[in-house]
Design a protein around this motif. Structure first.
Motif, PDB file in Angstrom:
ATOM      1  N   SER A 122       0.853  -1.184   0.000  1.00 10.82           N
ATOM      2  CA  SER A 122       0.000   0.000   0.000  1.00 10.82           C
ATOM      3  C   SER A 122       0.886   1.231   0.000  1.00 10.82           C
ATOM      4  O   SER A 122       2.049   1.181   0.436  1.00 10.82           O
ATOM      5  N   ILE A 123       0.319   2.315  -0.476  1.00 10.54           N
ATOM      6  CA  ILE A 123       1.050   3.572  -0.528  1.00 10.54           C
ATOM      7  C   ILE A 123       0.089   4.691  -0.155  1.00 10.54           C
ATOM      8  O   ILE A 123      -1.057   4.718  -0.613  1.00 10.54           O
ATOM      9  N   ASP A 124       0.534   5.579   0.731  1.00  6.76           N
ATOM     10  CA  ASP A 124      -0.283   6.688   1.221  1.00  6.76           C
ATOM     11  C   ASP A 124       0.309   7.999   0.739  1.00  6.76           C
ATOM     12  O   ASP A 124       1.540   8.196   0.776  1.00  6.76           O
ATOM     13  N   ILE A 125      -0.568   8.891   0.295  1.00  7.01           N
ATOM     14  CA  ILE A 125      -0.161  10.210  -0.193  1.00  7.01           C
ATOM     15  C   ILE A 125      -0.802  11.263   0.697  1.00  7.01           C
ATOM     16  O   ILE A 125      -2.009  11.208   0.976  1.00  7.01           O
ATOM     17  N   HIS A 126       0.003  12.229   1.131  1.00  8.08           N
ATOM     18  CA  HIS A 126      -0.493  13.322   1.968  1.00  8.08           C
ATOM     19  C   HIS A 126       0.003  14.643   1.395  1.00  8.08           C
ATOM     20  O   HIS A 126       1.194  14.809   1.119  1.00  8.08           O
ATOM     21  N   ILE A 127      -0.941  15.566   1.213  1.00  8.03           N
ATOM     22  CA  ILE A 127      -0.609  16.899   0.714  1.00  8.03           C
ATOM     23  C   ILE A 127      -1.068  17.907   1.759  1.00  8.03           C
ATOM     24  O   ILE A 127      -2.211  17.845   2.235  1.00  8.03           O
ATOM     25  N   LYS A 128      -0.194  18.813   2.099  1.00  5.85           N
ATOM     26  CA  LYS A 128      -0.540  19.828   3.085  1.00  5.85           C
ATOM     27  C   LYS A 128      -1.546  20.817   2.501  1.00  5.85           C
ATOM     28  O   LYS A 128      -1.569  21.071   1.299  1.00  5.85           O
ATOM     29  N   LYS A 129      -2.398  21.348   3.389  1.00  2.00           N
ATOM     30  CA  LYS A 129      -3.389  22.318   2.949  1.00  2.00           C
ATOM     31  C   LYS A 129      -2.714  23.618   2.546  1.00  2.00           C
ATOM     32  O   LYS A 129      -1.742  24.057   3.164  1.00  2.00           O
ATOM     33  N   ASP A 130      -3.279  24.213   1.492  1.00  2.53           N
ATOM     34  CA  ASP A 130      -2.774  25.498   1.028  1.00  2.53           C
ATOM     35  C   ASP A 130      -3.468  26.591   1.831  1.00  2.53           C
ATOM     36  O   ASP A 130      -4.663  26.863   1.643  1.00  2.53           O
ATOM     37  N   LEU A 131      -2.745  27.206   2.765  1.00  2.69           N
ATOM     38  CA  LEU A 131      -3.348  28.224   3.637  1.00  2.69           C
ATOM     39  C   LEU A 131      -3.705  29.488   2.879  1.00  2.69           C
ATOM     40  O   LEU A 131      -4.484  30.307   3.377  1.00  2.69           O
ATOM     41  N   GLN A 132      -3.161  29.663   1.676  1.00  2.36           N
ATOM     42  CA  GLN A 132      -3.492  30.859   0.915  1.00  2.36           C
ATOM     43  C   GLN A 132      -4.949  30.848   0.449  1.00  2.36           C
ATOM     44  O   GLN A 132      -5.514  31.885   0.141  1.00  2.36           O
ATOM     45  N   LYS A 133      -5.550  29.656   0.414  1.00  7.01           N
ATOM     46  CA  LYS A 133      -6.946  29.544  -0.016  1.00  7.01           C
ATOM     47  C   LYS A 133      -7.910  29.669   1.151  1.00  7.01           C
ATOM     48  O   LYS A 133      -9.112  29.454   0.990  1.00  7.01           O
ATOM     49  N   GLY A 134      -7.416  29.983   2.328  1.00  4.27           N
ATOM     50  CA  GLY A 134      -8.279  30.200   3.473  1.00  4.27           C
ATOM     51  C   GLY A 134      -8.325  28.992   4.389  1.00  4.27           C
ATOM     52  O   GLY A 134      -7.895  27.886   4.047  1.00  4.27           O
ATOM     53  N   PHE A 135      -8.818  29.258   5.629  1.00  5.20           N
ATOM     54  CA  PHE A 135      -8.916  28.167   6.601  1.00  5.20           C
ATOM     55  C   PHE A 135     -10.026  27.175   6.227  1.00  5.20           C
ATOM     56  O   PHE A 135      -9.927  25.993   6.517  1.00  5.20           O
ATOM     57  N   VAL A 136     -11.131  27.703   5.640  1.00  4.43           N
ATOM     58  CA  VAL A 136     -12.225  26.820   5.218  1.00  4.43           C
ATOM     59  C   VAL A 136     -11.869  26.267   3.835  1.00  4.43           C
ATOM     60  O   VAL A 136     -12.083  26.911   2.811  1.00  4.43           O
ATOM     61  N   ASN A 137     -11.280  25.098   3.835  1.00  7.36           N
ATOM     62  CA  ASN A 137     -10.815  24.486   2.587  1.00  7.36           C
ATOM     63  C   ASN A 137     -11.108  22.986   2.670  1.00  7.36           C
ATOM     64  O   ASN A 137     -10.484  22.263   3.448  1.00  7.36           O
ATOM     65  N   LYS A 167     -10.720  20.734   0.336  1.00  6.67           N
ATOM     66  CA  LYS A 167      -9.988  19.959  -0.659  1.00  6.67           C
ATOM     67  C   LYS A 167      -9.339  18.750   0.007  1.00  6.67           C
ATOM     68  O   LYS A 167      -8.803  18.835   1.106  1.00  6.67           O
ATOM     69  N   GLN A 168      -9.415  17.600  -0.686  1.00  9.04           N
ATOM     70  CA  GLN A 168      -8.862  16.365  -0.126  1.00  9.04           C
ATOM     71  C   GLN A 168      -7.348  16.469  -0.011  1.00  9.04           C
ATOM     72  O   GLN A 168      -6.658  16.965  -0.904  1.00  9.04           O
ATOM     73  N   THR A 169      -6.851  15.955   1.088  1.00  9.90           N
ATOM     74  CA  THR A 169      -5.399  16.026   1.338  1.00  9.90           C
ATOM     75  C   THR A 169      -4.762  14.664   1.554  1.00  9.90           C
ATOM     76  O   THR A 169      -3.527  14.559   1.558  1.00  9.90           O
ATOM     77  N   ASP A 170      -5.536  13.612   1.741  1.00  5.68           N
ATOM     78  CA  ASP A 170      -4.975  12.288   2.028  1.00  5.68           C
ATOM     79  C   ASP A 170      -5.594  11.246   1.088  1.00  5.68           C
ATOM     80  O   ASP A 170      -6.803  11.236   0.852  1.00  5.68           O
ATOM     81  N   TRP A 171      -4.731  10.351   0.589  1.00  7.00           N
ATOM     82  CA  TRP A 171      -5.141   9.253  -0.275  1.00  7.00           C
ATOM     83  C   TRP A 171      -4.412   7.983   0.151  1.00  7.00           C
ATOM     84  O   TRP A 171      -3.264   8.044   0.618  1.00  7.00           O
ATOM     85  N   SER A 172      -5.067   6.882  -0.001  1.00  8.64           N
ATOM     86  CA  SER A 172      -4.447   5.593   0.312  1.00  8.64           C
ATOM     87  C   SER A 172      -4.780   4.621  -0.821  1.00  8.64           C
ATOM     88  O   SER A 172      -5.948   4.486  -1.209  1.00  8.64           O
TER      89      SER A 172
END
Length: 768
Positions: free
Chosen positions: A46-61, A63-68
């Motif tokens: 298995s492989i897990d992908i994590h992307i940090k949230k882009d704070l420039q788009k605001g706190f209410v975001n 968008k998916q950040t984790d995949w497995s």
């Protein structure tokens, strides 16, 4: 087992169990590996992908950040040996047992697909899957001396949706006149025009591989200096025969090694010109491939879009077919390529939803089968000869019979039927079959002789030919009920009352009267419209036999009568035409004319219409009576049910009695149960009768509608032609002319008449 046929070979496929496609991921080694974003499971599957949230788009975001992603294996920092052992070794090994196999490399451009599939030539350890597969095939052939195994290879390139043969530059391959096409047949998909080369040893296969690699189209862009600009499919065909002649069965298989061109993001690759066009074709074909994979993974989909592009069409057998399918996805481990990595992993996870059904491809060599069957036949004949000698039987011939033997059996059968031969000697099964065959021949000949004799003695009359039947009745050969004169219901010849014209001694007068009656009937029937037999067929018998005992005149008269009633024109100077009453100056009202038409020209159709209507009314009356009986039975059933329910409730209040587990009821309740049972039986019987009557009513109504429509149509034709068409034009509409009644609209005929009168007036004025 599924069986498929060809011209000279028989194909058998042992159906296997369905299995999922195996999907592996190989990560390209890099110094800048994104450890925080890409993580592997403990089982390395298995492989897990994590992307940090882009704070420039605001706190209410949101968008998916984790995949497995769950896979069959993750190859990180793996050598070429480990990749081949994990991905391809089992597929190649099973190919020599008759299973088809496909290994496909998919991924972003520059992720290492071509390196994984082909490897490099600088270092022997860096060989890819393709040369290692060839090496394994030939080594396994050496380990199987009991089989004669042949290996053939082909190399296909799909460039900008066009097919090319990468081995066409060899001297043994001539120039192709027609372009290559993808063809489907019951055995699968193959490329018409693609050269297939026989390789007897490993060195020959490698030379063909290197020849194809030099002909591949490559280009350079910012992400890959040697980017493959086409999809390539290297196919290894294996055919294994047993070295023993008695085994006519052999197996075939093929291994497709697919090196796909990499998907590109144009803003990253910076492609321009020809490279940009190539990238467009590559991305388009990969998009169609993903659509086909999604459709294959959906169990509810009936149609799979294989024909959208050349790539999916060529791989139709591999994608969800009867082969072992393995996908190796090449990805980057860098953070800058994370979006493309996610796209590649999604494709791999979708591929895991696809199921295949690996099966052994067995074929039977027709030539070997014939030799084995001939050998077995000779042995069986020898064994039969031994059994015959042990049983003290004379020498029996088991070969097919010749014409002389068949003629002798025919003679024996005829003598047996005549009674001059008591029994037929039986020697073997072939003779028994021929005896029955000759019985059939003799029976057929006797049937033909009987039919020929009947045709000489009798004349066949169609019961739907009313003109012929009317003529026969008037001639005194048939009574009104349709029975022949002197025919006592089919029990031989009997005495009957015949008209005076049919008595002996009045032969000449009878012939004369019969001819006149036939002529009169023909004129009458010819003047009326023909009635189709399909609408008026109420009799189960189609033909009737009339004795031709009156010096052969009946047959001639009937044939002449048929021709007269259908197509033969009436003579212009016939007596009926001379006695025709003058036409009134004004047409009579249609109701009055309709009554005249029903009594004269339309009498036959009107009679049939009335008969059908009376039958329809009788069926409707019976249906009404049956409906009333059903309603009465239903009311009586309801009353019986109420009485039975009352008895049950009374029994429950008084207390129930049981004897050995059976309920005890009184005599009144028992009689009610029997009565209800009989009423239900009557109800079902009456209801079935009602359904049959409704079907008959529907059929009779159809016949009545047909007759009514025919009667009205014939009346309109008769009315228009009798009272609106000028008399000088009516000559052209008489029977025998080129214009049939009702063929030309009345308006056209009247317009033609007025036009002719006008032209004649102009001509007379011009002459003056």
């Amino acid at each position: 087992m599924m069986r498929r046929k060809n011209d000279n070979k028989r194909y058998f496929t042992r159906m296997g169990t369905r299995k999922k496609v195996h999907a592996f991921v190989r990560v390209k080694p890099t110094d800048d590996f994104a450890h925080e974003m890409i993580k592997y499971g403990d089982d390395n599957k298995s492989i897990d992908i994590h992307i940090k949230k882009d704070l420039q788009k605001g706190f209410v975001n949101n968008k998916q950040t984790d995949w497995s992603f769950k896979l069959d294996g993750v190859l990180h920092n793996a050598s070429q040996d480990l990749v081949y052992e994990t991905v391809a070794k089992d597929v190649v090994a099973q190919a020599l047992d008759g299973y088809n196999g496909t290994i496909m490399c998919y991924g972003q451009t520059g992720a290492g697909k071509t390196y994984t599939m082909t490897g490099t030539t600088e270092n022997y350890k860096h060989r890819g899957i393709l040369p290692r597969a060839l090496q394994q095939v030939f080594r396994m052939i050496e380990e199987r001396p009991t089989h004669a195994i042949t290996v053939r290879v082909s190399y296909l390139e799909i460039y900008n949706e066009s097919l090319f043969d990468l081995l066409s530059t060899l001297p043994c391959v001539g120039p192709s006149v027609t372009p290559m096409t993808i063809v489907e047949n019951p055995q699968g998909v193959f490329i018409k025009g693609l050269s297939v080369h026989l390789t007897s040893q490993e060195e020959d296969a490698f030379s063909l591989l290197f020849e194809g690699e030099t002909n591949r189209i490559i280009a350079s862009h910012t992400m890959n200096k040697n980017s493959s600009r086409s999809h390539c499919i290297f196919t290894i065909y294996v055919e294994a025969h047993s070295r023993t002649l008695s085994d006519e069965k052999y197996i075939t298989s093929k291994i497709n090694l697919v090196d796909l061109a990499g998907s590109e993001r144009l803003k990253k690759s910076g492609s321009e010109g020809r490279v940009l066009k190539e990238a467009t074709y590559i991305n388009k074909s990969l998009s169609f491939l993903e659509q086909a994979i999604i459709a294959l993974g959906d169990q509810k989909r009936d149609h799979i879009p294989f024909r959208q592009c050349k790539l999916t069409h060529a791989l139709k057998d591999s994608l969800g077919g009867n082969c072992n399918m393995v996908l190796l996805t090449n990805i980057y481990g860098e953070a800058s390529q994370l979006e493309e990595t996610l796209s590649s992993l999604r494709f791999a996870s979708r591929m895991k939803l696809v199921t295949t059904e690996p099966a052994i491809n067995e074929k039977y060599d027709a030539e070997r089968m014939v030799k084995n069957l001939e050998k077995e036949l000779a042995l069986l004949k020898q064994e039969l000869a031994i059994h015959d000698s042990l049983a003290n039987r004379t020498l029996v011939n088991y070969d097919p019979m010749d014409e002389i033997q068949i003629a002798e059996i025919n003679s024996q059968v005829r003598r047996y039927l005549e009674g001059t031969l008591d029994e037929i000697d039986i020697i073997n099964l072939r003779q028994i079959q021929e005896v029955f065959n000759q019985f059939r021949v003799v029976l057929s000949q006797q049937e033909q002789e009987v039919e020929l004799t009947l045709r000489r003695k009798y004349t066949l009359i169609d019961k739907n030919d009313f003109a012929a039947i009317s003529a026969v009745q008037k001639a005194g050969l048939m009574d009104v009920d349709g029975h022949l004169v002197g025919e006592p219901d089919g029990q031989g010849f009997g005495l009957g009352v015949t008209p005076f014209s049919a008595k002996p001694g009045k032969k000449a007068k009878s012939k004369k009267m019969f001819k006149e009656q036939l002529s009169t009937s023909a004129r009458k029937e010819g003047a009326s419209s023909p009635v189709g037999g399909k609408d008026l067929d109420f009799s189960t018998s189609k033909t009737q036999l009339t004795p031709s005992s009156k010096e052969g005149d009946v047959k001639d008269m009937l044939m002449r009568d048929r021709e007269t009633s259908s197509t033969e024109p009436l003579p212009l100077d016939s007596p009926k035409e001379e006695l025709r009453p003058p036409r009134p100056s004004t047409p009579p009202p249609k109701p009055v004319a309709f009554e005249d038409f029903k009594n004269e020209r339309g009498s036959e159709i009107n009679r049939i219409f009335k008969e059908n209507k009376s039958i329809l009314n009788e069926r409707r009356k019976r249906a009404s009576e049956t409906t009333q009986r059903i309603n009465a039975i239903k009311r009586e059933m309801d009353m019986t049910k109420e009485a039975l329910n009352f008895q049950k409730s009374l029994r429950e209040k008084q207390g129930e009695y049981e004897n050995k587990g059976l309920m005890i009821i009184d005599e009144e309740e028992f009689l009610l149960i029997l009565k209800l049972k009989d009423l239900k039986k009557q109800y079902r019987t009456e209801y079935q009768d009602l359904r049959d009557l409704k079907a008959e009513i529907q059929y009779c109504q159809h016949l009545v509608d047909q007759c009514r429509h025919r009667l009205l149509m014939e009346f309109d034709i008769w009315y228009n032609e009798s009272f609106f068409i000028p008399e000088d034009i009516q000559v052209s509409l008489k029977p025998g002319s080129s214009i049939r009644p009702g063929m030309v609209p009345i308006s056209r005929i009247v317009s033609l008449h007025n036009y002719l009168k006008t032209m004649m007036g102009f001509q007379q004025a011009h002459r003056k």
